[in-house]
Scaffold this motif. Sequence first.
Motif, PDB file in Angstrom:
ATOM      1  N   LEU A 118       0.751  -1.215   0.044  1.00  0.00           N
ATOM      2  CA  LEU A 118       0.119  -0.030  -0.131  1.00  0.00           C
ATOM      3  C   LEU A 118       0.850   1.394  -0.009  1.00  0.00           C
ATOM      4  O   LEU A 118       0.394   2.396  -0.278  1.00  0.00           O
ATOM      5  CB  LEU A 118      -0.863  -0.014   1.224  1.00  0.00           C
ATOM      6  N   LEU A 265      -0.274  -7.351   5.727  1.00  0.00           N
ATOM      7  CA  LEU A 265      -1.410  -6.734   5.036  1.00  0.00           C
ATOM      8  C   LEU A 265      -2.519  -7.810   4.384  1.00  0.00           C
ATOM      9  O   LEU A 265      -3.505  -7.594   4.316  1.00  0.00           O
ATOM     10  CB  LEU A 265      -0.688  -5.774   3.836  1.00  0.00           C
ATOM     11  N   PRO A 333     -18.498  -5.483   0.831  1.00  0.00           N
ATOM     12  CA  PRO A 333     -17.578  -5.273   1.706  1.00  0.00           C
ATOM     13  C   PRO A 333     -16.732  -4.013   1.643  1.00  0.00           C
ATOM     14  O   PRO A 333     -16.417  -3.356   2.783  1.00  0.00           O
ATOM     15  CB  PRO A 333     -16.554  -6.522   1.935  1.00  0.00           C
ATOM     16  N   ILE A 334     -16.217  -3.714   0.648  1.00  0.00           N
ATOM     17  CA  ILE A 334     -15.357  -2.338   0.422  1.00  0.00           C
ATOM     18  C   ILE A 334     -16.417  -1.403  -0.295  1.00  0.00           C
ATOM     19  O   ILE A 334     -16.946  -1.631  -1.503  1.00  0.00           O
ATOM     20  CB  ILE A 334     -14.018  -2.528  -0.336  1.00  0.00           C
ATOM     21  N   PRO A 396     -17.006  -5.514  -6.870  1.00  0.00           N
ATOM     22  CA  PRO A 396     -16.616  -5.560  -5.311  1.00  0.00           C
ATOM     23  C   PRO A 396     -15.034  -5.896  -5.058  1.00  0.00           C
ATOM     24  O   PRO A 396     -14.616  -5.586  -4.149  1.00  0.00           O
ATOM     25  CB  PRO A 396     -17.533  -6.921  -5.152  1.00  0.00           C
ATOM     26  N   CYS A 404      -8.249  -6.554  -6.792  1.00  0.00           N
ATOM     27  CA  CYS A 404      -7.896  -7.174  -5.306  1.00  0.00           C
ATOM     28  C   CYS A 404      -7.209  -8.475  -6.171  1.00  0.00           C
ATOM     29  O   CYS A 404      -7.731  -9.232  -6.690  1.00  0.00           O
ATOM     30  CB  CYS A 404      -9.075  -7.525  -4.778  1.00  0.00           C
TER      31      CYS A 404
HETATM   32  C1  HEM Z   1     -14.868 -10.868  -0.198  1.00  0.00           C
HETATM   33  C2  HEM Z   1     -13.576 -10.952  -0.174  1.00  0.00           C
HETATM   34  C3  HEM Z   1     -12.819  -9.751  -0.526  1.00  0.00           C
HETATM   35  C4  HEM Z   1     -13.206  -8.379  -1.119  1.00  0.00           C
HETATM   36  C5  HEM Z   1     -14.594  -7.945  -1.559  1.00  0.00           C
HETATM   37  C6  HEM Z   1     -11.995  -7.565  -1.465  1.00  0.00           C
HETATM   38  C7  HEM Z   1     -11.909  -6.440  -2.246  1.00  0.00           C
HETATM   39  C8  HEM Z   1     -10.769  -5.687  -2.645  1.00  0.00           C
HETATM   40  C9  HEM Z   1     -10.796  -4.287  -2.970  1.00  0.00           C
HETATM   41  C10 HEM Z   1     -11.988  -3.478  -3.344  1.00  0.00           C
HETATM   42  C11 HEM Z   1      -9.503  -3.807  -3.003  1.00  0.00           C
HETATM   43  C12 HEM Z   1      -8.983  -2.592  -3.523  1.00  0.00           C
HETATM   44  C13 HEM Z   1      -8.817  -2.530  -5.053  1.00  0.00           C
HETATM   45  C14 HEM Z   1      -8.780  -1.040  -5.404  1.00  0.00           C
HETATM   46  O1  HEM Z   1      -9.035  -0.305  -4.754  1.00  0.00           O
HETATM   47  O2  HEM Z   1      -7.796  -0.929  -6.432  1.00  0.00           O
HETATM   48  C15 HEM Z   1      -8.606  -4.914  -2.321  1.00  0.00           C
HETATM   49  C16 HEM Z   1      -7.324  -4.969  -2.303  1.00  0.00           C
HETATM   50  C17 HEM Z   1      -6.589  -6.011  -1.904  1.00  0.00           C
HETATM   51  N1  HEM Z   1      -6.872  -7.205  -1.423  1.00  0.00           N
HETATM   52 FE1  HEM Z   1      -8.891  -7.950  -1.557  1.00  0.00          FE
HETATM   53  N2  HEM Z   1     -10.820  -8.397  -1.274  1.00  0.00           N
HETATM   54  C18 HEM Z   1     -11.339  -9.423  -0.563  1.00  0.00           C
HETATM   55  C19 HEM Z   1     -10.373 -10.640  -0.180  1.00  0.00           C
HETATM   56  C20 HEM Z   1      -9.169 -10.688  -0.420  1.00  0.00           C
HETATM   57  C21 HEM Z   1      -8.512 -11.562   0.075  1.00  0.00           C
HETATM   58  C22 HEM Z   1      -8.898 -13.004   0.789  1.00  0.00           C
HETATM   59  C23 HEM Z   1      -6.946 -11.484   0.111  1.00  0.00           C
HETATM   60  C24 HEM Z   1      -5.666 -12.176   0.375  1.00  0.00           C
HETATM   61  C25 HEM Z   1      -5.441 -13.370   0.658  1.00  0.00           C
HETATM   62  C26 HEM Z   1      -6.916 -10.045  -0.203  1.00  0.00           C
HETATM   63  C27 HEM Z   1      -5.699  -9.160  -0.567  1.00  0.00           C
HETATM   64  C28 HEM Z   1      -5.764  -8.019  -1.106  1.00  0.00           C
HETATM   65  C29 HEM Z   1      -4.639  -7.068  -1.388  1.00  0.00           C
HETATM   66  C30 HEM Z   1      -3.184  -7.380  -0.944  1.00  0.00           C
HETATM   67  C31 HEM Z   1      -5.170  -5.855  -1.773  1.00  0.00           C
HETATM   68  C32 HEM Z   1      -4.226  -4.384  -2.021  1.00  0.00           C
HETATM   69  C33 HEM Z   1      -3.901  -4.801  -3.620  1.00  0.00           C
HETATM   70  C34 HEM Z   1      -3.012  -3.602  -3.954  1.00  0.00           C
HETATM   71  O3  HEM Z   1      -3.088  -2.318  -3.256  1.00  0.00           O
HETATM   72  O4  HEM Z   1      -2.347  -3.499  -5.055  1.00  0.00           O
HETATM   73  N3  HEM Z   1      -8.198  -9.492  -0.622  1.00  0.00           N
HETATM   74  N4  HEM Z   1      -9.522  -6.017  -2.084  1.00  0.00           N
END
Ligand code: HEM
Length: 450
Positions: A118, A265, A333-334, A396, A404
Amino acid sequence: MSMDSSIPFALLLALLIPILLHFVIRRKYSSYNLPPGSLGIPVIGQTISLLRALRSNTDYQWYQDRIKKYGPVSKMSVFGSPTVLLTGPAANRFVFSNQDLIITETKAANALIGRSILTLSGEELKQVRSALQGYLRTEMVTKYIRKMDEEVAPLAKRLTFDIICSVIFGQGAGPIREALAADFKKMVQAMLSIPVNIPFTKFNKGLSASRRVRKVLRQIARDREAALQQGHSSSADDFFTYMLVLRSEGTHSLTVEDIVDNAILLLLAGYETSSVLITFLLRYLANEPDILGKITEEQEEIARSKGPNEPLTWMMMKYTWKVALETLRTISPIFGSFRTAIKDIEYRGYHIPKGWQVFHAQSITHLDGKFFNDPIKFDPTRFDNQSLIPPYCFVPFGGGPSMCPGNEFARTETLVAMHYLVRQFRWKLCCKEEGYRKDPLPTPKCSDTA
Ligand code: HEM
């Protein structure tokens, strides 16, 4: 100055400051075409009304009121920073693919998580992003199914935490995982606290928890390093080993400390979001016997056709996933993100000056009747043909280059959880209240009693 004479003085200041600020901003950005809208009272701006709308889950109406008044792009002030609110599919596309808008860093997140993806930019961001994406890609997640299976089958409490802890840290059930769970809870609470480090505050407790977590994870990372050097492990074993193997291949040059930060993270980004999905999926199913029946049928069929040692495959869980997608549409969720413009940016003829925030209300399109017919209705058949959903309207997991990376992981753990839940349990809601508050993640209104 006496108390009585200080009141008119304070009132005068409260009146003068917005007027002064208005002129300062007008002068400073005189050559800019700033979006319409008001920055409101200094420091406070629209923060209180936005937070109130989120907590009472009336934010959709809050956005609509602003859109009606100013259009889809408007300026305001949130958390002390001038901010541009962007909404709609075009805004989703613009924000997700714009490298000059970076996630706004909060002091609390920086202190608690450290140097994770991040906070990175440029070449380092590319390296870490591609490593995380590689670790969470479909083929890798398929390998994790067996571990998820072991965690879900006995229906452990703190489901999503335990899954991620086991898969990413290689930390199965036991006292270390119990201690980590308690400390992560404190860190999550501190993420939303005021970042003032005074004893007994949430932030102070979160920092102590973050130090303890880091100490445990550093030790795990060192153990993995030693096991790797002795040839006792492979990159699919856990996140630390995966990242250490990539480093030895020259793909990145992160220190053990950096790898620990990114592991923290992953856990924070992964478990809260997935647990929101599973929580609301279960809540919907308690009120939707027909949908629950269809999911159970699909899962029974999978259980019948799969051999005892054969891992589960989500390919066959098409209907269950559609129900999960509809849950993500209705309760995302977000709901949005704050980003900071690292240089002057133009959007729809308006200027967003360098240093200003963008408040990107991404999930507003999910509930817009223009894109989803009868948007309030819970109807998984909308996802029968996903190509009919216009681009950037269902987001989402975000979109574009910063989408994500954990979406496959989330899908797999949700489906594995549902496989056992629907076949072994029936549940009813202790709390009939349907609403939820955004805190900032959706939380059932009576989460203490449900
Ligand atoms: C229903 C479950 C989930 C939802 C709805 C979700 C949603 C999101 C969203 C909306 C973002 C931001 C994307 C952006 O603003 O460009 C994000 C980023 C991220 N998510 Fe998820 N996520 C979920 C589950 C997970 C899981 C299970 C993991 C890891 C095992 C994860 C790891 C990450 C990481 C590392 C980022 C940061 C990526 C970056 O900054 O390049 N997420 N997620």
